[in-house]
Design an enzyme around this catalytic site. Sequence first.
Site, PDB file in Angstrom:
ATOM      1  N   SER A 201       0.739  -1.112   0.116  1.00  0.00           N
ATOM      2  CA  SER A 201      -0.017  -0.077  -0.156  1.00  0.00           C
ATOM      3  C   SER A 201       0.897   1.310  -0.049  1.00  0.00           C
ATOM      4  O   SER A 201       0.639   2.313  -0.541  1.00  0.00           O
ATOM      5  CB  SER A 201      -1.088  -0.141   1.019  1.00  0.00           C
ATOM      6  OG  SER A 201      -0.178  -0.265   2.337  1.00  0.00           O
ATOM      7  N   HIS A 231      -2.131  -8.546   2.041  1.00  0.00           N
ATOM      8  CA  HIS A 231      -1.688  -7.188   2.792  1.00  0.00           C
ATOM      9  C   HIS A 231      -2.692  -7.101   3.949  1.00  0.00           C
ATOM     10  O   HIS A 231      -2.848  -7.809   4.802  1.00  0.00           O
ATOM     11  CB  HIS A 231      -1.660  -6.120   1.699  1.00  0.00           C
ATOM     12  CG  HIS A 231      -0.830  -5.124   2.111  1.00  0.00           C
ATOM     13  ND1 HIS A 231      -0.052  -5.056   3.219  1.00  0.00           N
ATOM     14  CD2 HIS A 231      -0.938  -3.694   1.606  1.00  0.00           C
ATOM     15  CE1 HIS A 231       0.284  -3.731   3.490  1.00  0.00           C
ATOM     16  NE2 HIS A 231      -0.120  -2.949   2.339  1.00  0.00           N
ATOM     17  N   HIS A 277       6.734 -12.706   8.903  1.00  0.00           N
ATOM     18  CA  HIS A 277       6.709 -11.565   8.284  1.00  0.00           C
ATOM     19  C   HIS A 277       7.669 -11.213   7.087  1.00  0.00           C
ATOM     20  O   HIS A 277       8.829 -11.904   7.360  1.00  0.00           O
ATOM     21  CB  HIS A 277       6.929 -10.482   9.238  1.00  0.00           C
ATOM     22  CG  HIS A 277       6.737  -9.019   8.942  1.00  0.00           C
ATOM     23  ND1 HIS A 277       7.803  -8.255   8.210  1.00  0.00           N
ATOM     24  CD2 HIS A 277       5.575  -8.103   8.954  1.00  0.00           C
ATOM     25  CE1 HIS A 277       7.463  -6.862   7.979  1.00  0.00           C
ATOM     26  NE2 HIS A 277       5.909  -7.013   8.322  1.00  0.00           N
ATOM     27  N   ARG A 286       5.041  -4.190  17.432  1.00  0.00           N
ATOM     28  CA  ARG A 286       3.472  -3.926  17.270  1.00  0.00           C
ATOM     29  C   ARG A 286       2.687  -4.942  17.997  1.00  0.00           C
ATOM     30  O   ARG A 286       1.774  -4.749  19.027  1.00  0.00           O
ATOM     31  CB  ARG A 286       2.894  -3.580  15.975  1.00  0.00           C
ATOM     32  CG  ARG A 286       3.585  -2.431  14.979  1.00  0.00           C
ATOM     33  CD  ARG A 286       3.393  -2.368  13.755  1.00  0.00           C
ATOM     34  NE  ARG A 286       3.433  -3.733  12.988  1.00  0.00           N
ATOM     35  CZ  ARG A 286       3.125  -3.910  11.956  1.00  0.00           C
ATOM     36  NH1 ARG A 286       2.464  -2.912  11.042  1.00  0.00           N
ATOM     37  NH2 ARG A 286       3.591  -5.036  11.222  1.00  0.00           N
ATOM     38  N   ASP A 334      -0.698  -9.047  12.758  1.00  0.00           N
ATOM     39  CA  ASP A 334      -1.885  -9.660  12.448  1.00  0.00           C
ATOM     40  C   ASP A 334      -2.416 -10.466  13.556  1.00  0.00           C
ATOM     41  O   ASP A 334      -3.590 -10.791  13.780  1.00  0.00           O
ATOM     42  CB  ASP A 334      -1.904 -10.459  11.276  1.00  0.00           C
ATOM     43  CG  ASP A 334      -1.845  -9.395  10.015  1.00  0.00           C
ATOM     44  OD1 ASP A 334      -2.396  -8.303  10.135  1.00  0.00           O
ATOM     45  OD2 ASP A 334      -1.104  -9.560   9.100  1.00  0.00           O
TER      46      ASP A 334
END
Length: 401
Positions: A201, A231, A277, A286, A334
Amino acid sequence: MRGLKAMLWEASVLDPNEGIRFHGLTIPDCQKVLPPASGGKEMTAESMLWLLLTGKVPTPEQSRQLSAELAEKGELPSFVAQLIDSLPKTLHPMTQLGMGVAALNHDSEFQAAYERGIKKPEYWTYTLEDCLNLIAKLPALAARIYRNVYHPERSLESVDKNLDLVGNYSNMLGFGQNEHLTEYLRLYIALHGDHEGGNASAHTAHLVGSTLSDPYISYSAALFALAGPLHGLANQEVLRWQMAMQKEIGDNITHENIKDYLWKTLKSGQVVPGYGHGVLRNPDPRFVALQEFCKTRPDLQASPIIQLVQQTAEIAPDVLKEHGKTKNPYPNVDATSGKIFIKGCVLYHYGLTEFKYYTVIFGVSRALGALTQLVWARALGLPLERPKSYSMDALQKLIKN
């Protein structure tokens, strides 16, 4: 093109071992120094926006002034509201978000100035105005989509000039009275604001922006990249997998039950979503920050699904190492950002149960980094992006030679 060093992206750098740094600051650093909202504890989207754009930590007063400026710009034009209201409820929320952002280019200051014939050194000033206008309007746009698709019976709150960006977003979604949820959204949106420029993105925004398309068109293209299952939609895959695990093992959460389910997934030829990842080789910071948020809330700690998330994060790396086909066996963001939305957890627990919408929240967040870097791309006069391509025949000749 994975790992190819080919872009300038000033705001953040992703290190494989320590994770993301925003102008040199780690996530724990940002949590310490970036100002929270009035009465809150988590950093705001405005303070992260200021850092990404300027490279400096704002004072609380500067952050509040930016909040006030964005709130003044936050209402949607009537024609965009009418466009969103005309769309079928069955149209994916991310498609609606991209369409709404693209339509806002009707009022693009950059496009109007370019047509007047401004000089190249002035490009960045009009790009900045468009970027701030777009960031300001994203909460109203995203909240309208949520209302139309899932709760058409509800009325929409107007932008409250006394609230920060995410405070307004939460309020317009219908959750303004829930301080815990609003604080979670502040943390989530700030953490996801940028992840260097090579992800799909961010790179799409940079690529389209390099053609001198205005920020609205550039970011609408980025949103359609974010909508892909490899994504931004990845957290939905995590959610489905986690819900299936919970359904199978129930409340009997044991080390062996989780391990058995992990091996069942792998032996069926599937991947374990939420782990690994493209760049990171250690646990995603995160993920750690969002998990720490949960640990401070007793109601979340009491949730069986949160317990399942935490225990899976402890067990899965060893299983994936034994399996031997994953470069990074640790949980990425995620694993939490998807699972946190499940029943008994933050968004799901407080009524935001529509997981098709979750990528829209990601889209609101990712604007912080992608748009600020459009400003810098125009200020630095970065050229049109034009990589060289080859046909299969040409590649074969290169190999032979």
